[in-house]
Motif scaffolding. Sequence first.
Motif, short mmCIF file in Angstrom:
data_model
loop_
_atom_site.label_atom_id
_atom_site.label_comp_id
_atom_site.label_asym_id
_atom_site.label_seq_id
_atom_site.Cartn_x
_atom_site.Cartn_y
_atom_site.Cartn_z
N UNK A 66 0.83 -1.21 0.00
CA UNK A 66 0.00 0.00 0.00
C UNK A 66 0.88 1.27 0.00
N UNK A 67 2.01 1.22 0.70
CA UNK A 67 2.92 2.38 0.71
C UNK A 67 3.39 2.67 -0.71
N UNK A 68 3.73 1.61 -1.45
CA UNK A 68 4.23 1.83 -2.82
C UNK A 68 3.12 2.32 -3.73
N UNK A 69 1.90 1.83 -3.51
CA UNK A 69 0.76 2.36 -4.31
C UNK A 69 0.62 3.85 -4.07
N UNK A 70 0.77 4.26 -2.82
CA UNK A 70 0.61 5.69 -2.51
C UNK A 70 1.78 6.51 -3.04
N UNK A 71 3.00 5.97 -2.87
CA UNK A 71 4.19 6.71 -3.32
C UNK A 71 4.21 6.86 -4.84
N UNK A 72 3.58 5.91 -5.55
CA UNK A 72 3.59 5.96 -7.02
C UNK A 72 2.15 6.15 -7.53
N UNK A 73 1.34 6.83 -6.72
CA UNK A 73 -0.11 6.93 -6.99
C UNK A 73 -0.44 7.41 -8.40
N UNK A 74 0.37 8.30 -8.93
CA UNK A 74 0.06 8.88 -10.25
C UNK A 74 0.67 8.09 -11.40
N UNK A 75 1.39 7.01 -11.07
CA UNK A 75 2.10 6.25 -12.13
C UNK A 75 1.25 5.12 -12.68
N UNK A 76 1.54 4.77 -13.93
CA UNK A 76 1.02 3.53 -14.50
C UNK A 76 2.07 2.45 -14.26
N UNK A 77 1.65 1.27 -13.87
CA UNK A 77 2.63 0.20 -13.62
C UNK A 77 3.28 -0.21 -14.94
N UNK A 78 4.43 -0.86 -14.82
CA UNK A 78 5.15 -1.29 -16.02
C UNK A 78 4.31 -2.30 -16.82
N UNK A 79 3.51 -3.10 -16.13
CA UNK A 79 2.70 -4.09 -16.87
C UNK A 79 1.59 -3.41 -17.67
N UNK A 80 1.00 -2.38 -17.09
CA UNK A 80 -0.02 -1.63 -17.84
C UNK A 80 0.63 -0.96 -19.06
N UNK A 81 1.82 -0.39 -18.83
CA UNK A 81 2.51 0.29 -19.96
C UNK A 81 2.86 -0.71 -21.05
N UNK A 82 3.28 -1.92 -20.64
CA UNK A 82 3.61 -2.94 -21.65
C UNK A 82 2.38 -3.30 -22.47
N UNK A 83 1.24 -3.49 -21.78
CA UNK A 83 0.02 -3.84 -22.53
C UNK A 83 -0.39 -2.71 -23.47
N UNK A 84 -0.30 -1.49 -22.95
CA UNK A 84 -0.71 -0.34 -23.79
C UNK A 84 0.17 -0.20 -25.02
N UNK A 85 1.44 -0.60 -24.89
CA UNK A 85 2.36 -0.48 -26.04
C UNK A 85 2.42 -1.77 -26.85
N UNK A 86 1.50 -2.70 -26.56
CA UNK A 86 1.48 -4.01 -27.25
C UNK A 86 2.79 -4.77 -27.12
N UNK A 87 3.44 -4.62 -25.95
CA UNK A 87 4.67 -5.37 -25.70
C UNK A 87 4.34 -6.58 -24.85
N UNK A 88 5.22 -7.56 -24.88
CA UNK A 88 5.06 -8.71 -24.00
C UNK A 88 5.25 -8.23 -22.55
#
Length: 300
Positions: A236-258
């Motif tokens: 939960x601390x990391x969710x709050x510290x990176x609250x405005x970020x997209x996770x690397x997995x979301x970014x990979x899906x959005x960019x059609x990467x594995x």
Amino acid sequence: MKVGIIGAGSIGLLFAAYLSRKFAVTIYTRSEQQALQINQAGILLKNDYGINKEMVHACQAEMWRGSEDITIVAVKQYQLNPIITVIKQLPVKPINLLFLQNGMGHLNELSSIQGHNVYVGSVEHGALRETAYLVSHNGAGVTNVAVYQGNAGPLREFVSAAADDFPFKYHVDYYEMLVKKLIVNSVINPLTAILAVKNGDLIHNHYYYAAAKSLFSEVAAILKLKNEAEYFRQVTDICLATAENHSSMLKDLQANRRTEIDAIVGYLLTEARQHQIKAPIIENLYNLIKGKEAGEGGMA
Ligand code: PAF
């Protein structure tokens, strides 16, 4: 000290740029064109202080022979196989290898490397490769490192020689170090990727929070965590510290990467099967992410 870096994605470029301030760095790229561009233009490092040019020597990955004092392997887990094949063909003189993959799915493969010093690391920096030679450092952190097998001496020497503006932290227990990051990634990454939300939404939306808690309970059972509350607080601390970020997995899906689902969630499923632990939430998330990766028709 000479440092080799295999992989010129966001992490490879980031490490090459910072480490070149202190060490003689060679970065090994997949394409010849990227090596040419880096040799001509250097690596452009963007951070809070602006954009700096760091001159780094670049070669194609086929040229790597393990001749540096330490080689940092900064490719994704699913790209490791050909590199490990090359390592196994090197003469037996021990070399020092630091592997920076997410998750724990790569540990089995690393066990097959004999006669060399094998180190593992978990990276807490945020980095984004904007072009073949421009990397943005958008979250300063630390790189945690530990011995996986072999002699600690060269790793300790490297850690103490590294500069304060790009710190490394030595850990005695590689499992404890990697498992902490695995827990964070296995809760935040698949949920945010499937829901297509920012990390902070897992806390602010109480339905998503409940889903994160149930997922965490399965992770905790598989990993036989002793101090569950503390590990969940870390998530939960990391969710709050990176609250405005997209996770690397979301970014990979959005960019059609594995994605790195196999290294992270796939590892947990293998553990669950081995110890006959039921993990329906994790299994569903795994299938959903794999389905997204496969795209329309699910044939990939
Ligand atoms: O993979 C990521 O995106 C990051 O490791 C983390 C910690 C989940 C934050 O976004």
